[in-house]
Design an enzyme around this catalytic site. Structure first.
Site, mmCIF file in Angstrom:
data_model
loop_
_atom_site.group_PDB
_atom_site.id
_atom_site.type_symbol
_atom_site.label_atom_id
_atom_site.label_comp_id
_atom_site.label_asym_id
_atom_site.label_seq_id
_atom_site.Cartn_x
_atom_site.Cartn_y
_atom_site.Cartn_z
ATOM 1 N N HIS A 199 -34.916 -29.739 -38.482
ATOM 2 C CA HIS A 199 -35.017 -30.461 -39.516
ATOM 3 C C HIS A 199 -36.348 -31.009 -39.904
ATOM 4 C CE1 HIS A 199 -30.754 -31.357 -39.177
ATOM 5 N NE2 HIS A 199 -31.012 -31.316 -37.641
ATOM 6 N N ARG A 226 -58.023 -14.194 -13.529
ATOM 7 C CA ARG A 226 -59.136 -14.273 -14.360
ATOM 8 C C ARG A 226 -59.851 -12.833 -14.678
ATOM 9 N NH1 ARG A 226 -60.547 -19.883 -14.606
ATOM 10 N NH2 ARG A 226 -62.426 -19.461 -15.578
ATOM 11 N N LYS A 279 -57.589 -46.731 -18.719
ATOM 12 C CA LYS A 279 -56.593 -46.750 -17.795
ATOM 13 C C LYS A 279 -55.553 -47.784 -18.151
ATOM 14 C CE LYS A 279 -54.241 -45.151 -14.252
ATOM 15 N NZ LYS A 279 -53.227 -43.920 -14.708
ATOM 16 N N CYS A 329 -64.293 -14.406 -15.838
ATOM 17 C CA CYS A 329 -64.535 -14.038 -14.321
ATOM 18 C C CYS A 329 -64.135 -15.247 -13.481
ATOM 19 C CB CYS A 329 -65.664 -13.443 -13.845
ATOM 20 S SG CYS A 329 -66.637 -12.489 -15.102
ATOM 21 N N LYS A 352 -49.428 -35.369 -22.389
ATOM 22 C CA LYS A 352 -50.149 -35.084 -21.308
ATOM 23 C C LYS A 352 -51.451 -33.955 -21.765
ATOM 24 C CE LYS A 352 -49.941 -37.417 -19.021
ATOM 25 N NZ LYS A 352 -49.570 -38.661 -18.489
ATOM 26 N N GLU A 381 -43.420 -36.013 -23.264
ATOM 27 C CA GLU A 381 -44.388 -36.529 -21.780
ATOM 28 C C GLU A 381 -45.397 -35.212 -21.878
ATOM 29 O OE1 GLU A 381 -45.679 -38.771 -21.045
ATOM 30 O OE2 GLU A 381 -46.942 -38.278 -19.113
ATOM 31 N N ASN A 392 -69.915 -17.031 -13.978
ATOM 32 C CA ASN A 392 -68.453 -16.570 -15.126
ATOM 33 C C ASN A 392 -69.360 -17.150 -16.301
ATOM 34 O OD1 ASN A 392 -66.310 -16.548 -16.660
ATOM 35 N ND2 ASN A 392 -65.675 -18.631 -15.930
ATOM 36 N N GLY A 393 -69.422 -16.361 -17.341
ATOM 37 C CA GLY A 393 -69.483 -17.031 -18.782
ATOM 38 C C GLY A 393 -70.596 -15.804 -19.302
ATOM 39 N N TRP A 410 -64.451 -9.928 -14.944
ATOM 40 C CA TRP A 410 -63.810 -9.457 -16.272
ATOM 41 C C TRP A 410 -65.042 -8.989 -17.155
ATOM 42 C CZ3 TRP A 410 -63.580 -10.892 -21.622
ATOM 43 C CH2 TRP A 410 -62.756 -10.087 -22.273
ATOM 44 N N GLU A 441 -53.860 -35.457 -24.428
ATOM 45 C CA GLU A 441 -54.604 -36.689 -24.021
ATOM 46 C C GLU A 441 -55.903 -35.910 -23.092
ATOM 47 O OE1 GLU A 441 -53.335 -39.897 -21.751
ATOM 48 O OE2 GLU A 441 -51.617 -38.563 -20.873
HETATM 49 C C1 F6R Z 1 -51.035 -41.603 -20.465
HETATM 50 C C2 F6R Z 1 -50.844 -43.062 -20.032
HETATM 51 C C3 F6R Z 1 -50.683 -43.779 -20.890
HETATM 52 C C4 F6R Z 1 -49.903 -45.348 -20.448
HETATM 53 C C5 F6R Z 1 -49.765 -46.561 -21.134
HETATM 54 C C6 F6R Z 1 -49.139 -47.550 -20.534
HETATM 55 O O1 F6R Z 1 -51.206 -40.603 -19.350
HETATM 56 O O2 F6R Z 1 -51.243 -43.281 -19.224
HETATM 57 O O3 F6R Z 1 -49.868 -43.572 -22.068
HETATM 58 O O4 F6R Z 1 -48.710 -44.777 -19.798
HETATM 59 O O5 F6R Z 1 -51.102 -46.848 -21.718
HETATM 60 O O6 F6R Z 1 -49.785 -48.043 -19.255
HETATM 61 P P1 F6R Z 1 -48.904 -48.555 -18.197
HETATM 62 O O7 F6R Z 1 -48.027 -47.975 -17.529
HETATM 63 O O8 F6R Z 1 -49.980 -49.349 -17.243
HETATM 64 O O9 F6R Z 1 -48.459 -50.004 -18.721
#
Ligand code: F6R
Length: 595
Positions: free
Chosen positions: A491, A27, A590, A2, A472, A468, A104-105, A78, A475
Site C-alpha cells: 500500500h 572476510r 538508556k 581481511c 535495532k 524491532e 585489515n584495511g 582478501w 539505532e
Molecule cells: C531501543 C531502546 C528504547 C527503549 C525505550 C523505552 O533499543 O532501548 O527504544 O526501549 O526508550 O525504554 P524503557 O523500556 O526503559 O521504558
C-alpha cells in the site's frame, strides 16, 4: 576486507589462531599466515608460517610444524595491494624480523611512506601497503613499543585494524583501529584481539570494542585502551555480551512462575483468578523497543486468552482521552521503569480506575513503585543503550501473562497449555542455537552492510519482530531501516524497493506463513534482494530469495523470540562492520526521563 586475530594467554597460541582464522575466513581467503613468539631455553624467535591459498592450507602446514608459544597473531587475506602470494601474505615484519604485524584495511599514503622509509635504508620484500607499518614502527622504536606504535600510526592515513607484537616483549600484544572494526576479547587468563567477535566467541563473550583511533595494549595484567596521544580511554562492555545473555534472560523470566502443565503463578503479583476475571480488556503501554514488545503482548493475549488487547505508544496515549476504566488491566512495559512517557501513561490509567501492572527490569523503579503490581524481568542490569535481552524477557513475561489470562478465562485447553509451556522451556536452548549461528549472521551482515536502506517485513506476531529488527539496525548502525507489515507493504512502502533496497523478511512458521511467501514474491519481482528468516528445514523459498537464515523450528510465539535474537545479532554485526559505537549510539540515552 581481511580477518585478523591476536592471542596472548596461558594456552598455546597456534591452535587458537588456527580455529579463529577458520571463523574469519568469510572476510577473505586469498592467503593466510600466522606469527608466534617461540620461547625455548634461553632462546626466543618469531616463527612465521604462511600459505598462498586458503586457511586450510595454512592449517595443514601448521599441523606439520606447530609453533609453540603464548603470543601470536594471524591473518586471512582478501588481496588489495599485491597478488595473493606467500611474500604478500601477512604477517609482515620489519627489516630485522622483530616486529610482526597483521592488518585489515588500506593505508592510503603507503607509497609516500614507503619511499621515505626506503630512503632511510629500510628494505621491503612485499608489494603490500601493510609492510610500511612494521618498518615505520621500527623507525620510531627506541625501546618503548607502544610509544613507537602510536608515533607510527599518527603518520598513517586510511583504514586499519592491526594486531602486532615485538620479539622484545613476549607479554605485549597491541591492537589498534581506524575506520575498520576491532574488538578485544577478555577470557580467563587470556586475551584476544580480532576483527570481529565471531572469531573469538568460543573462548569468551566478554568483549571491549575499540573506538576510532584507539589502541589496546594487552598484557597478562589486562587490556589498556588509549588514544594515539596516549590518553587513557574507559573501555566499553558491548551490547553483544547482553545479546549472549538472552538465553538466561528468557529462562529467568519464567523460572519459578510456570509449572510443566503451563500453570502460571506470579508471586509478586498475587491476584486471584476471580479478581483477574473482572478485566475484559488489556492495554499495553510502552515506548521504542518496549512498544514493540507490547505489540507482541497484544497479539498473544488476544490469540490465547481471547481478550481485547491493545498496545499503545505511551506518549500518544497520554494526550488522548483514553477509554480505559475499572474493567481495564493496564500493563506498562518498561525496562528501566523510568521512561517519562510511559510513567505518565501509567498515572493516567490509574486515575481512570484501571488496575495497573508494571513489567520492568529495575526493582523499586518509579513504574514498579507507582503501579498496583510489578513483575520483574530478572535479566540483570542492561548496560548497552539498545535493549536486547530485556526485550526477550518482556516477551516471555507477557507469554506467561497471556497464559494466565487464558487459563482464567477458560480459553485454552490443558493440552495446548502443556504444549506452550514445553515450547517456552525449550526456548533458552533454542536461543543458544541461534547464538551459535553467529558466524553465519556475521557473514550476512558483512554482505549487507554495503546497503544504505533496509525494509523489514513480517505478519502477525512477526510484524512487531520486523519493527524491532528495523529499530535495532537503525539505532546502532545509523542506516535507514523501516518496518512494515507484509500486507501494508503493497500500500505504499513497496515503491521504495529496488536492487539497492534489501528486504529482511520474517517468514518463519506461523498462520500467516503462506501470506508472507506471497509478499516475498512481490518483493522479488521488484528486484529487491531478500534475506528471509525461515524455520529450520523450510526450503520453499530457496532459489527465490537472495539469502536465507534458518531459525530453530518452534511454535509461533517462541519463534518470534528466536527471530528477534537473530535480528539483534544482524544489527550488531552490521554496526560493527561500519565501526559504529554499538554500546553508546549517538543521540540516545538508556533511560529517557524527559517528555
Ligand atoms: C531501543 C531502546 C528504547 C527503549 C525505550 C523505552 O533499543 O532501548 O527504544 O526501549 O526508550 O525504554 P524503557 O523500556 O526503559 O521504558
Amino acid at each position: 576486507m581481511c580477518g585478523i586475530i591476536g592471542y596472548l594467554g596461558e594456552r598455546e597460541a597456534t591452535p587458537i589462531l588456527m580455529e579463529s582464522l577458520k571463523r574469519l575466513e568469510y572476510r577473505g581467503y586469498d592467503s593466510a599466515g600466522v606469527a608466534v613468539i617461540e620461547t625455548g631455553a634461553g632462546d626466543r624467535r618469531t616463527s612465521v608460517t604462511k600459505s598462498e591459498a586458503k586457511v586450510d592450507l595454512l592449517i595443514a602446514k601448521l599441523r606439520e610444524n606447530m609453533p609453540t608459544g603464548h603470543l601470536g597473531i594471524g591473518h586471512t587475506r582478501w588481496a588489495t595491494h599485491g597478488k595473493p602470494t606467500i611474500v604478500n601474505a601477512h604477517p609482515h615484519t620489519d627489516c630485522h624480523g622483530r616486529i610482526s604485524v597483521v592488518h585489515n584495511g588500506i593505508i592510503e599514503n603507503f607509497a609516500e611512506l614507503k619511499a621515505e622509509l626506503e630512503a632511510a635504508g629500510h628494505e621491503f620484500t612485499s608489494e603490500t601497503d601493510t609492510e610500511v607499518v612494521p618498518h615505520l614502527i621500527e623507525q620510531y622504536y627506541k625501546g618503548d613499543f607502544l610509544a613507537a606504535v602510536r608515533q607510527a600510526l599518527q603518520r598513517i592515513r586510511g583504514a586499519y585494524a592491526l594486531a602486532m607484537f615485538t620479539l622484545d616483549d613476549p607479554e605485549l600484544l597491541i591492537g589498534a583501529r581506524l575506520n575498520a572494526p576491532l574488538v578485544v576479547g577478555i577470557g580467563e587468563g587470556e586475551y584476544f584481539v580480532a576483527s570481529d567477535i565471531t572469531a573469538i566467541i568460543p573462548y569468551t563473550k566478554k568483549v571491549l570494542i575499540l573506538g576510532e583511533g584507539e589502541t589496546a595494549a594487552v598484557t597478562p595484567l589486562g587490556a589498556e585502551v588509549s588514544t594515539l596521544d596516549g590518553l587513557p580511554v574507559e573501555a566499553k562492555v558491548i551490547m553483544l555480551k547482553e545479546i549472549h545473555e538472552t538465553s538466561e534472560a528468557a529462562a529467568n523470566a519464567f523460572r519459578g512462575r510456570m509449572t510443566d502443565d503451563g500453570h502460571v503463578n506470579f508471586i509478586e503479583f498475587a491476584i486471584s483468578d476471580d479478581h483477574l476475571r473482572q478485566y475484559d480488556e488489556v492495554r499495553l503501554l510502552g515506548m521504542g523497543t518496549s512498544l514493540h514488545a507490547a505489540m507482541v503482548g497484544e497479539y498473544v493475549i488476544e490469540d490465547w486468552a481471547g481478550l481485547r488487547a491493545r498496545a499503545e505508544d505511551a506518549s500518544e496515549f497520554r494526550y488522548r482521552r483514553p477509554t480505559v476504566d475499572a474493567k481495564t488491566l493496564t500493563v506498562v512495559i518498561t525496562q528501566s521503569g523510568e521512561t517519562a512517557d510511559t510513567i505518565v501513561g501509567l498515572h493516567q490509567a490509574k486515575e481512570r480506575g484501571s488496575l495497573t501492572l508494571a513489567i520492568t527490569n529495575v526493582v523499586a523503579s518509579t513504574a514498579a513503585r507507582d503501579a498496583d503490581g510489578a513483575l520483574y524481568l530478572h535479566s540483570g542490569p542492561e548496560i548497552g543503550v539498545a535493549s536486547t535481552k530485556t526485550f526477550v524477557a518482556h516477551l516471555v513475561s507477557q507469554y506467561l501473562l497471556a497464559l494466565r489470562l487464558a487459563a482464567v478465562h477458560g480459553r485454552v485447553s490443558l493440552e495446548r497449555r502443556e504444549e506452550l509451556a514445553r515450547s517456552l522451556r525449550e526456548l533458552p536452548d533454542q536461543i543458544r542455537e541461534v547464538l551459535d549461528g553467529t558466524t553465519e549472521i556475521a557473514r550476512l551482515a558483512h554482505r549487507y552492510s554495503r546497503f544504505h536502506n533496509f525494509m523489514f517485513v513480517g505478519r502477525g506476531i512477526n510484524h512487531a519482530v520486523a519493527l524491532e529488527g528495523a529499530l535495532k539496525l537503525k539505532e546502532i548502525s545509523y542506516l535507514h531501516a523501516e518496518g512494515s507489515s507484509g500486507g501494508e507493504l503493497k500500500h505504499g512502502p513497496i515503491a521504495l524497493l529496488d536492487a539497492d533496497f534489501p528486504v529482511v523478511a520474517v517468514c518463519t512458521a506461523s498462520p500467516t506463513r503462506e501470506k508472507m511467501a506471497s509478499t516475498v514474491h512481490e518483493i522479488v519481482a521488484r528486484d529487491a534482494p531478500v534475506l528471509a528468516l525461515v524455520s529450520a528445514g523450510d526450503h520453499s523459498l530457496d532459489g527465490i530469495v537472495a539469502d536465507r537464515l534458518e531459525i530453530p523450528a518452534a511454535d509461533e510465539a517462541p519463534s518470534a523470540v528466536l527471530s528477534t535474537v537473530a535480528l539483534q545479532l544482524f544489527a550488531y554485526h552490521v554496526a560493527n562492520e561500519l565501526g559504529r559505537d554499538v554500546d553508546q549510539p549517538r543521540n540516545l540515552a538508556k533511560s529517557v526521563t524527559v517528555e
